[in-house]
Design a protein around this motif. Structure first.
Motif, mmCIF file in Angstrom:
data_model
loop_
_atom_site.group_PDB
_atom_site.id
_atom_site.type_symbol
_atom_site.label_atom_id
_atom_site.label_comp_id
_atom_site.label_asym_id
_atom_site.label_seq_id
_atom_site.Cartn_x
_atom_site.Cartn_y
_atom_site.Cartn_z
ATOM 1 N N GLY A 1 0.825 -1.199 0.000
ATOM 2 C CA GLY A 1 0.000 0.000 0.000
ATOM 3 C C GLY A 1 0.856 1.245 0.000
ATOM 4 O O GLY A 1 2.060 1.191 0.240
ATOM 5 N N SER A 2 0.245 2.352 -0.268
ATOM 6 C CA SER A 2 1.001 3.600 -0.373
ATOM 7 C C SER A 2 1.220 4.278 0.975
ATOM 8 O O SER A 2 2.027 5.178 1.095
ATOM 9 C CB SER A 2 0.279 4.566 -1.316
ATOM 10 N N GLY B 1 -0.052 2.585 11.138
ATOM 11 C CA GLY B 1 -1.387 2.043 10.985
ATOM 12 C C GLY B 1 -1.523 0.988 9.901
ATOM 13 O O GLY B 1 -2.532 0.306 9.821
ATOM 14 N N ASN B 2 -0.519 0.821 9.074
ATOM 15 C CA ASN B 2 -0.554 -0.138 7.975
ATOM 16 C C ASN B 2 0.126 -1.438 8.425
ATOM 17 O O ASN B 2 1.351 -1.514 8.507
ATOM 18 C CB ASN B 2 0.152 0.463 6.751
ATOM 19 N N LYS C 1 4.747 -5.281 9.083
ATOM 20 C CA LYS C 1 5.312 -6.628 8.962
ATOM 21 C C LYS C 1 6.558 -6.600 8.064
ATOM 22 O O LYS C 1 7.592 -7.170 8.415
ATOM 23 C CB LYS C 1 4.266 -7.585 8.389
ATOM 24 N N LEU C 2 6.461 -5.934 6.926
ATOM 25 C CA LEU C 2 7.596 -5.823 6.017
ATOM 26 C C LEU C 2 8.761 -5.102 6.682
ATOM 27 O O LEU C 2 9.918 -5.521 6.571
ATOM 28 C CB LEU C 2 7.183 -5.092 4.737
ATOM 29 N N LEU C 3 8.479 -4.027 7.404
ATOM 30 C CA LEU C 3 9.515 -3.264 8.088
ATOM 31 C C LEU C 3 10.245 -4.127 9.110
ATOM 32 O O LEU C 3 11.478 -4.145 9.157
ATOM 33 C CB LEU C 3 8.898 -2.034 8.759
ATOM 34 N N GLU C 4 9.499 -4.873 9.925
ATOM 35 C CA GLU C 4 10.118 -5.745 10.924
ATOM 36 C C GLU C 4 11.004 -6.800 10.274
ATOM 37 O O GLU C 4 12.122 -7.057 10.729
ATOM 38 C CB GLU C 4 9.043 -6.408 11.787
ATOM 39 N N GLU C 5 10.505 -7.416 9.198
ATOM 40 C CA GLU C 5 11.291 -8.424 8.483
ATOM 41 C C GLU C 5 12.575 -7.819 7.924
ATOM 42 O O GLU C 5 13.661 -8.385 8.081
ATOM 43 C CB GLU C 5 10.482 -9.032 7.337
#
Length: 107
Positions: free
Chosen positions: A74-75, A80-81, A86-90
């Motif tokens: 998403g943009s 809140g996203n 999840k992507l950031l943590e990974e």
């Protein structure tokens, strides 16, 4: 991601953050760091990049590079996203492993 943004595009926009541009966002669990979101453009169009700033070491490390109209994450790159979080943590976990192993390239 090199399909949309070259290494030069990424470097140019990381240097923007080094010059103080971008918006600081929360979400880094790594002590002594902060995350900065910067708008970017490249051959693939408009995008967003999240850069990890390792304050004490003066490192600027790209963590997330996305197209502006990314359909997967998403943009909205914010707390809140859930997909972005999840992507950031990974990616932060992978980044830490690379730093610990010396598996990175200085530009």
């Amino acid at each position: 991601m090199l399909k949309y943004f070259s290494k030069g595009d990424i470097k140019k926009n990381v240097l923007k953050v080094a010059r103080g541009l971008g918006v600081e966002i929360g979400g880094s669990f790594i002590e002594g760091t902060k995350l900065v979101k910067v708008y970017m453009t490249g051959r693939g169009g408009a995008g967003r990049m999240i850069v990890l700033v390792y304050v004490s070491k003066n490192y600027y490390l790209p963590v997330v590079v996305r197209l502006k109209k990314d359909k997967i994450v998403g943009s909205n790159l914010s707390k809140g996203n859930e997909a972005f979080q999840k992507l950031l943590e990974e990616n932060l976990g992978l980044l830490m492993k690379d730093l610990e192993n010396g598996d990175f390239e200085q530009l």
